[in-house]
Design an enzyme around this catalytic site. Structure first.
Site, PDB file in Angstrom:
ATOM      1  N   GLU A  54      -1.172  -3.833   1.527  1.00 51.82           N
ATOM      2  CA  GLU A  54      -0.228  -4.558   0.678  1.00 51.82           C
ATOM      3  C   GLU A  54      -0.910  -4.925  -0.645  1.00 51.82           C
ATOM      4  OE1 GLU A  54       2.288  -8.801   1.000  1.00 51.82           O
ATOM      5  OE2 GLU A  54       0.774  -8.269   2.497  1.00 51.82           O
ATOM      6  N   LYS A 126       9.568  -5.972  -0.342  1.00 55.67           N
ATOM      7  CA  LYS A 126       9.374  -6.909   0.764  1.00 55.67           C
ATOM      8  C   LYS A 126      10.531  -7.888   0.857  1.00 55.67           C
ATOM      9  CE  LYS A 126       5.711  -9.739   2.825  1.00 55.67           C
ATOM     10  NZ  LYS A 126       4.337 -10.267   2.620  1.00 55.67           N
ATOM     11  N   CYS A 159       3.645  -6.428   5.836  1.00 51.77           N
ATOM     12  CA  CYS A 159       2.963  -7.592   6.377  1.00 51.77           C
ATOM     13  C   CYS A 159       3.891  -8.532   7.157  1.00 51.77           C
ATOM     14  CB  CYS A 159       2.241  -8.319   5.243  1.00 51.77           C
ATOM     15  SG  CYS A 159       0.939  -9.457   5.810  1.00 51.77           S
ATOM     16  N   VAL A 186      -4.015 -12.331   7.385  1.00 49.08           N
ATOM     17  CA  VAL A 186      -4.957 -13.449   7.255  1.00 49.08           C
ATOM     18  C   VAL A 186      -5.247 -14.017   8.638  1.00 49.08           C
ATOM     19  CG1 VAL A 186      -4.102 -13.979   4.952  1.00 49.08           C
ATOM     20  CG2 VAL A 186      -3.129 -15.180   6.918  1.00 49.08           C
TER      21      VAL A 186
END
Length: 299
Positions: A54, A126, A159, A186
């Site tokens: 991304e 997105k 994501c 993350v």
């Protein structure tokens, strides 16, 4: 461009690769060099399809729209798209990567592009923005397109979309065989230390419950104090991992057969959630919880 791309389907195995990179925030030219090296490495490993993370074009941790706009580029003639298109043509491969997209009306999108040796085949914006992305990007407005390719029907998501089951399902009901997922995963603060990344669970669950392959490429490194875990994965249509990366610069590959497996995948008596759906019984009302303000992780 988009789901109208017309190609002759060819049954047979292909090699798909996920290439982890660590982009430099706002530096388009440096990131072109970084992604070019990753694409060439994947191609040398035999990949026909290469997936990049991304926002591989300009980084992710933008504080506001002004910073996002400075690193964004148009799909028609942006330098990153030109560079990736040239590589796709010269290496005779397909490239999927995340980039900051600027449009003529001033919109800014966290987007992904699918490029063939002939140019742009599909663009995804997105749909589900995560946390501070709401300060830097507009929500996607193209839905979930699926493109016809020589190796099957291909969709994209980005994501956090994987956390929303409707993302995968929207691609499945449009006939996707393979989902490419540029990501910037993350660390999860609630995750037990001995457990696999939650992102892997989301990917494998999406692959299993929708009976398609998923190739998710995540970045690694630290940007403005935010850690990124890497750990890219390629999952088969039963939800099991075919390949998994670590937390540094790495290219993983897997051999898959999206078209040749289609009939078997969709008629598997042990895994047929698409065929067993009872849509008439679902109440999918738009009930939303309270919307909280983004919590900055970049301070």
């Amino acid at each position: 461009m988009g789901s109208t791309a017309s190609k002759t389907a060819e049954s047979g195995e292909i090699v798909v690769a996920c290439a982890q990179t660590d982009p430099i925030l706002g530096d388009i030219e440096a990131n072109i060099d970084i992604t070019e090296a990753a694409i060439r490495r994947a191609s040398a490993l035999g990949a026909r399809v290469v997936v990049l993370p991304e926002c591989a074009s300009g980084g992710w941790a933008f504080a506001d729209r002004a910073e996002s706009a400075a690193a964004a580029q148009p799909i028609e003639d942006g330098p990153t798209i030109r560079a990736w298109s040239t590589l796709a043509r010269d290496l005779d491969i397909w490239v999927c990567g995340g980039f900051g997209e600027a449009t003529s009306d001033g919109s800014l999108f966290n987007s992904a592009v699918l490029l063939s040796p002939h140019g742009v085949e599909s663009v995804y914006r997105k749909v589900h923005l995560w946390n501070t992305e709401q300060l830097a990007f507009d929500p996607g407005n193209l839905g979930f397109p699926v493109a016809e390719t020589p190796f099957g029907r291909v969709g994209m998501l980005i994501c956090y979309d994987a956390w929303i089951p409707e993302s995968f399902r929207s691609l499945a009901v449009r006939g996707a065989d393979l989902v490419l997922a540029p990501s910037d995963w993350v660390p999860n603060p609630h995750q037990p230390r001995d457990a696999p990344p939650l992102a892997h669970i989301m990917v494998t669950a999406g692959a299993h419950s929708n009976q398609f392959y998923v190739a998710a490429a995540s970045r690694y490194g630290i940007e403005r104090g935010q850690d990124f875990i890497g750990r890219s994965v390629i999952a088969n249509h039963t939800g099991w991992l075919l390949a998994e990366a670590g937390g540094e610069a790495e290219v993983i590959t897997a051999k898959i057969d999206p078209i040749g497996s289609r009939e078997r995948r969709l008629s598997d008596p042990f895994n047929r959630p698409l065929g067993d759906r009872r849509v008439s019984e679902y109440d999918l009302g738009d009930v939303r919880p309270t919307r909280f303000q983004p919590i900055s992780m970049l301070d």
